[in-house]
Motif scaffolding. Structure first.
Motif, PDB file in Angstrom:
ATOM      1  N   MET A   1       9.043   9.118  -0.651  1.00 60.51           N
ATOM      2  CA  MET A   1       9.116   8.810  -2.057  1.00 60.51           C
ATOM      3  C   MET A   1      10.133   9.710  -2.737  1.00 60.51           C
ATOM      4  O   MET A   1       9.850  10.802  -3.043  1.00 60.51           O
TER       5      MET A   1
ATOM      6  N   ASP B   1      -4.903  -2.482   0.504  1.00 64.67           N
ATOM      7  CA  ASP B   1      -4.552  -1.647  -0.649  1.00 64.67           C
ATOM      8  C   ASP B   1      -5.542  -1.692  -1.801  1.00 64.67           C
ATOM      9  O   ASP B   1      -5.308  -1.051  -2.830  1.00 64.67           O
TER      10      ASP B   1
ATOM     11  N   SER C   1      -0.106  10.669  -0.624  1.00 66.18           N
ATOM     12  CA  SER C   1       0.893   9.832   0.029  1.00 66.18           C
ATOM     13  C   SER C   1       0.889   9.953   1.547  1.00 66.18           C
ATOM     14  O   SER C   1       1.030   8.943   2.245  1.00 66.18           O
TER      15      SER C   1
ATOM     16  N   VAL D   1      -1.726   7.702   2.914  1.00 67.86           N
ATOM     17  CA  VAL D   1      -1.339   6.295   2.848  1.00 67.86           C
ATOM     18  C   VAL D   1      -0.475   5.939   4.056  1.00 67.86           C
ATOM     19  O   VAL D   1      -0.666   4.902   4.702  1.00 67.86           O
TER      20      VAL D   1
ATOM     21  N   ASP E   1       6.667   3.361   0.641  1.00 64.29           N
ATOM     22  CA  ASP E   1       5.849   4.580   0.601  1.00 64.29           C
ATOM     23  C   ASP E   1       6.620   5.827   1.017  1.00 64.29           C
ATOM     24  O   ASP E   1       6.294   6.935   0.594  1.00 64.29           O
TER      25      ASP E   1
ATOM     26  N   GLN F   1      -1.636   4.888  -7.372  1.00 67.41           N
ATOM     27  CA  GLN F   1      -0.946   4.837  -6.078  1.00 67.41           C
ATOM     28  C   GLN F   1      -0.266   3.476  -5.969  1.00 67.41           C
ATOM     29  O   GLN F   1      -0.847   2.460  -6.329  1.00 67.41           O
TER      30      GLN F   1
ATOM     31  N   SER G   1       1.887  -1.034  -2.132  1.00 70.71           N
ATOM     32  CA  SER G   1       3.061  -1.613  -1.477  1.00 70.71           C
ATOM     33  C   SER G   1       2.710  -2.838  -0.637  1.00 70.71           C
ATOM     34  O   SER G   1       3.322  -3.906  -0.768  1.00 70.71           O
TER      35      SER G   1
END
Length: 507
Positions: free
Chosen positions: A1, A75, A90, A93, A150, A394, A397
């Motif tokens: 990111m 998600d 992150s 994820v 991500d 969050q 994606s």
């Protein structure tokens, strides 16, 4: 990111290279599938017309529903976390995505093998194989594409990741070159062995690469969890009171998405693009047979076929450099104009210029597929806009990639249906008829196509891209997520999640 992405160098292989290599294990199988699955069931298994259309109709529904379904299952938890306190970091994820790839990648390879052995009635096998294969392909694609959003936010970082995907996809396209040497409708054994070797390589690759990447992010995930616990304790120590965020239901999410104008215009454009890409893949062998078979050798046809699969990925390496300079929006617009211009030029030249026809058949596929390779960058920008506009905790994606597919994947099913219908209406040629009643289109294995059929194939070849290009230019002109607006969106997301960002250059 954004500025920094967690992966760093491990054992001399960068994270971006490992991420890109995952595209190799998909492309070596999927290119072969696209090229041969229709021909296999029509010419080898002798599927009847009704079973084919019923299978494609059911596949159309499943193909559209499974993307948002798997995206939501993946998600939905990201939509419901509280404003303060414990949140998904992150790195966690990314680990979740990699675990999904580790499980479903090998299963995807196994489902690919189910096409090449007759184990049930052709109609039943056609339906089950399509749905099974597409289900695992969807999970793999969703998680791999979601990682692109991500791992990085800035356009340059995402372009760098996408560069490696294109490079490895180009290598994966070599399977098309090799497949032409093994393909024989009369003796299917060699082709089956070839497919087993491809599937075994893909299974091994998914297992090894996903585990290597997971090890890199496990340490980072543990650090994030420890930081979150410390912050939670400090927050409780100061008497802070966190209010849980209201859960976002699927209906509320869909209402948010329906107000996302850029998402709607992009989906309309992408629907046409998916249709055109799969139309080219499904009818490429037909165009070679009826437009060029009397003028080029089998080896030339093999080379033309291979180039049409490899060149889009190599071209994309150049397109990505243009994207860094001019922006993805402008490059995609130029590609639409180029597709329109080449098609009009071919109409004016006619079907009798063999060398021009060879160039057009190859370039039509090259530029169409090249455009498809850039669209994931646009979807990651839509992920950023959705994150900022809806103030998410969050980025969702995989879910957004799934919702795009809900609208666009029907083009994959419409391509063979509309193509075969147009060919039948214009020429009377029916690919399902073993002995066509129309004498003018009688054909043997090595015979030259009759003029009406050849002319029908030519018109199909040139007027489909003209129609697609005009519709896409109209939709793309309404898309506003570029220029200053895009820069503002990215700046807001990077500011919101600055604490989670690492530099993709480190990978």
């Amino acid at each position: 990111m954004g500025r920094r992405v967690w992966g760093c160098w491990h054992h001399g292989i960068s994270t971006s290279v490992l991420y890109g290599s995952l595209a190799l294990f998909v492309s070596i199988l999927h290119n072969v599938f696209l090229l041969y699955y229709v021909e296999t069931f029509v010419s080898v298994y002798k599927i009847d017309k009704v079973s084919f259309w019923v299978g494609e109709a059911v596949f159309l529904i499943w193909n559209s529903v499974n993307d948002p379904l798997f995206g939501w299952l993946s998600d939905r938890s990201f939509l419901n976390y509280p404003q303060e306190g414990t949140q998904i970091s992150s790195p966690e994820v990314v680990l979740k995505r990699l675990q999904a790839l580790s499980r479903n990648g090998p299963l995807f390879a196994l489902s690919f093998l189910a096409f090449w052995v007759a184990w049930a009635h052709p109609g039943l096998q056609f339906l089950l194989c399509l749905c099974l294969y597409d289900g695992f392909l969807t999970v793999v694609d969703l998680n791999h594409n979601a990682l692109l959003a991500d791992l990085a936010v800035s356009a340059s970082d995402r372009t760098r990741l996408n560069f490696h995907c294109s490079l490895f996809s180009a290598v994966g396209s070599l399977s098309v070159f090799l497949s032409y040497s093994f393909w024989d409708k009369e003796d299917f054994f060699s082709f089956r062995v070839f497919c087993v070797v491809l599937a075994a390589f893909s299974m091994l690759g998914f297992t090894v690469v996903s585990r290597l990447l997971s090890r890199r992010f496990q340490t980072e995930a543990r650090l994030r969890q420890e930081e979150a616990l410390v912050l939670k304790e400090l927050s409780m120590g100061h008497g802070a009171h966190s209010q849980p965020e209201k859960q976002v239901t699927l209906g509320e999410y869909l209402r948010q998405l329906s107000k996302h104008r850029n998402f709607m215009w992009f989906s309309a454009m992408n629907l046409i693009q998916v249709f055109h890409c799969h139309f080219n893949s499904n009818f490429f062998p037909l165009f070679l047979e009826h437009l060029l078979s009397d003028s080029i050798s089998a080896s030339t046809g093999s080379i033309l076929l291979g180039i049409s699969y490899i060149a889009p990925h190599l071209n994309n390496l150049y397109f990505l450099t243009l994207c860094q300079r001019y922006g993805v929006y402008q490059v995609i617009r130029w590609l639409f104009l180029l597709k329109l211009g080449l098609s009009v030029a071919m109409v004016l030249a006619g079907a009798d210029h063999i060398y021009l026809l060879c160039i057009f058949i190859a370039s039509n596929r090259v530029f169409t597929e090249g455009t498809c390779k850039l669209l994931n960058l646009v979807i990651t920008d839509l992920v950023d806009e959705d994150f900022v506009v809806n103030r998410r905790q969050q980025a969702t994606s995989a879910l957004l990639f799934g919702m795009v597919a809900l609208v666009t994947k029907p083009g994959q099913t419409f391509a063979p249906l509309i193509g075969t219908w147009l060919l039948c209406v214009y020429t009377g040629y029916d690919i399902f008829e073993r002995q066509p009643a129309v004498q003018a289109v009688q054909d043997t294995v090595h015979a030259v196509a009759t003029p009406p059929l050849r002319q029908g194939c030519f018109y199909l070849l040139v007027f489909v891209p003209i129609t697609c290009a005009l519709l896409q230019l109209m939709a793309w002109s309404r898309f506003t997520l570029h220029g200053r607006r895009l820069q503002g969106i990215k700046a807001q997301r990077q500011g919101t999640q600055h604490s989670h960002l690492l530099d993709v250059k480190a990978i």
